[in-house]
Design an enzyme around this catalytic site. Structure first.
Site, short mmCIF file in Angstrom:
data_model
loop_
_atom_site.label_atom_id
_atom_site.label_comp_id
_atom_site.label_asym_id
_atom_site.label_seq_id
_atom_site.Cartn_x
_atom_site.Cartn_y
_atom_site.Cartn_z
N LYS A 83 34.30 -2.19 -4.12
CA LYS A 83 34.92 -3.08 -5.11
C LYS A 83 34.32 -2.80 -6.49
O LYS A 83 33.10 -2.59 -6.60
CB LYS A 83 34.70 -4.54 -4.70
N SER A 86 39.93 -11.99 -4.48
CA SER A 86 39.93 -10.97 -5.52
C SER A 86 39.62 -9.57 -5.01
O SER A 86 39.80 -8.61 -5.74
CB SER A 86 38.92 -11.34 -6.59
N SER A 108 36.99 -14.51 -1.47
CA SER A 108 37.68 -13.28 -1.88
C SER A 108 37.76 -12.19 -0.82
O SER A 108 38.74 -11.45 -0.77
CB SER A 108 37.00 -12.70 -3.12
#
Lengths: 94, 480
Positions: free
Chosen positions: B79, B154, B178
């Site tokens: 990420k 996210s 997330s």
């Protein structure tokens, strides 16, 4: 309702443009979220301690030994402007 | 079976047994990315050369008969809020569009040391603020199961990359849900370990008392492998814990014995969360299956569950407003072009560099922390957080694990909810409670045959990831 004065104070604190965060649609969204917060008024918390951290942890003390740190050029490589090995900003004192 | 279809652990095994070379693996995944990422947009940066070089080093080690690491040859997506020396770290923001970290995050160091292959940096909601990956400056990622739908967020880029087989494992971060929420939208396993279990050194912070790096995998065994490699104390993150993680589980077992041995709780207050009918139906069906297999499921009470969302919004926004004060346009990050005073430099850089959702949360957090509101909002929220933790402690006196749905809804169409932030926040109502209490929680896909994926969430006692994985494995076997 968040007043114009409040928006101007908030903008100053968060270093955002008051015109930008004062837009009507933006204000509406802020108010919608703030309205949610009213719900917590129902909860009784007398005598309850706050949770700042979920784990018990002690600030660790490290030995006072000089270690290698980032070289100056590495530290400066992400800045827009640098001079003499320093971050360059506007002149703030004449 | 194609190389990209292989599970992470099988990739390593085939490389070690010389059935495949690490270079063959990496080339297969890179080619697949080339063919699919135009539609998915899972990646912000891809490191083709770095990945191939890493593969060659592993092949060389194997050729020489040297020992290879526990992640040898496994292609991994990171990420883009986890810093890497050789790839920019953008946090999905214009503010950090060109930011190049001078160091690797602790988890990145571990992956390199264990011979994992970093394929690239994955898309995300700007500074992790979102639940659909639509607030990214680099455009939304699409759900590989149906590209009209969002992949969740996210950590949506990581989930989309893994679900479209562009990588075999992925790292995400989970503040309010997330990792788990994106996993549930893409039909994957997403595990947020206990707060402190994995070092956060090098994770760009959103809400420091809740942020936790988590793993995304295609099944429980891969998730267990990745977690056991990454877990551990790190002196650079004083909030990380020095506790041993349980040894590898017996993944050959059918898990049914574990189900019978465990006491499972379901909160009686689920109705207060506004969970969609389809999600509740899938959830109830899974509970029935567990009971049919001899599982002991009982109702427990989490009386403050209904206040978790507001408590989370108050604490996380307050922390975010403070944490994001560091983006001042001076030392790193976006700097506006025209300014005459130092204050103008700050204001213009931040106003131009941040997107609306970030500005909304910074403004709200600042509002919450102002003198006139701090007591009624922020400090009260910290106390309700204590009540929520106590609810969990009490519930865990009688049961070993808790079950809840993951997201309150199934994946929805791109753009459908973006105009209404509160709708977005409400999707995390069932994932937020574990975040507030720092508990391990994992999402497992449950309705494989349905058109849209749904996630079942297993929450364990603090530092009992082992229980979460065990029950997860049993459920995985059942729904298969």
């Amino acid at each position: 309702m968040i007043s114009k004065k409040e928006i101007s104070e908030l903008a100053d604190l968060c270093k955002l443009s008051p015109d930008d965060i004062g837009r009507e649609d933006f204000l509406e969204s802020l108010e919608e979220v703030i309205n949610l917060f009213d719900k917590i008024k129902d909860v009784g918390v007398e005598g309850v301690e706050p949770t700042y951290q979920v784990n018990d942890y002690k600030e660790p003390l490290t030995d006072d030994i000089v270690k290698e740190s980032l070289p100056q050029e590495e530290v400066l490589k992400n800045t827009e402007e640098e001079k003499y090995g320093y971050f360059k900003i506007l002149k703030v004192v004449d | 079976m194609k190389i990209v279809d292989l599970k992470a652990r099988d990739i390593r095994e085939k490389i070690v047994s010389k059935e495949l070379t690490a270079l063959e693996v990496v080339e297969a995944f890179l080619e697949h990315i080339e063919n699919t990422d135009k539609d998915i947009n899972a990646f912000i940066s891809i490191d083709k050369e770095g990945a191939k070089e890493a593969a060659l080093r592993i092949d060389e080690k194997i050729k020489k008969g040297e020992k290879v690491g526990r992640l040898a040859g496994i292609p991994i997506g990171i990420k883009d809020n986890i810093v890497t020396r050789d790839l920019r770290t953008t946090c999905g923001s214009k503010m950090l569009e060109n930011y190049q970290s001078p160091y690797d995050a602790r988890v990145v160091e571990i992956i390199r040391k264990e011979d994992g292959i970093i394929i690239g940096k994955t898309n995300m909601d700007e500074f992790s603020m979102g639940t659909s990956t639509e607030t990214s400056y680099f455009g939304p990622s699409k759900n590989p199961l149906d590209t009209d739908l969002v992949p969740g967020g996210s950590s949506g880029g990581s989930a989309a990359a893994l679900a479209s087989k562009q990588v075999a494992l992925a790292l995400g971060s989970d503040t309010g849900g997330s990792v788990r929420q994106a996993a549930s939208f893409c039909g994957l396993v997403g595990l947020r370990p206990s707060y402190g279990r994995i070092s956060r050194y090098g994770l760009v912070t959103l809400s420091n008392t809740m942020d936790q790096i988590g793993v995304l995998a295609r099944d429980i065994e891969d998730a267990g492998l990745f977690l056991s490699v990454l877990a551990g104390y790190d002196e650079n993150d004083p909030t990380s814990v020095d506790l041993d993680i349980a040894p590898n589980l017996d993944f050959k077992a059918d898990g049914i014995a574990d189900i019978k041995a465990m006491k499972i709780g379901v909160p009686s207050e689920l109705e207060s969360l506004g969970i969609d009918k389809e999600v509740m139906e899938a959830f109830n069906k899974a509970i029935e299956t567990i009971k049919d297999q001899g599982g002991h499921v009982e109702e427990i009470s989490l009386p403050h569950l209904e206040y978790a969302l507001e408590t989370y919004l108050l604490i996380s926004n307050a922390e975010a407003s403070s944490n994001l004060a560091r983006f001042d346009g001076l030392r790193y990050g976006y700097r506006a072009e025209d300014y005459e005073t130092l204050d103008e430099l700050y204001v213009k850089s931040r106003t131009e560099g941040f997107g609306d959702e970030v500005k909304r949360r910074i403004t709200l957090g600042t509002y919450i922390l102002t003198k006139s509101h701090a007591e009624e909002y922020y400090k009260k929220a910290l106390k309700i957080r204590t009540l929520i933790r106590e609810d969990f402690d009490k519930a865990f006196e009688g049961v070993d694990v808790l079950l809840l749905p993951t997201s309150t809804c199934q994946p929805f169409k791109l753009g459908e909810r973006l105009p209404n932030p509160v709708d977005m926040y409400k999707m995390e109502e069932a994932t937020i409670p574990a975040s507030l209490a720092g508990l391990p929680a994992m999402s497992i896909p449950i309705n494989h045959k349905a058109s849209l994926p749904t996630g079942l969430q297993v929450i364990g006692k603090k530092f009992r990831e082992e229980d979460v994985l065990k029950l997860g494995l049993a459920i995985e076997r059942m729904v298969e």
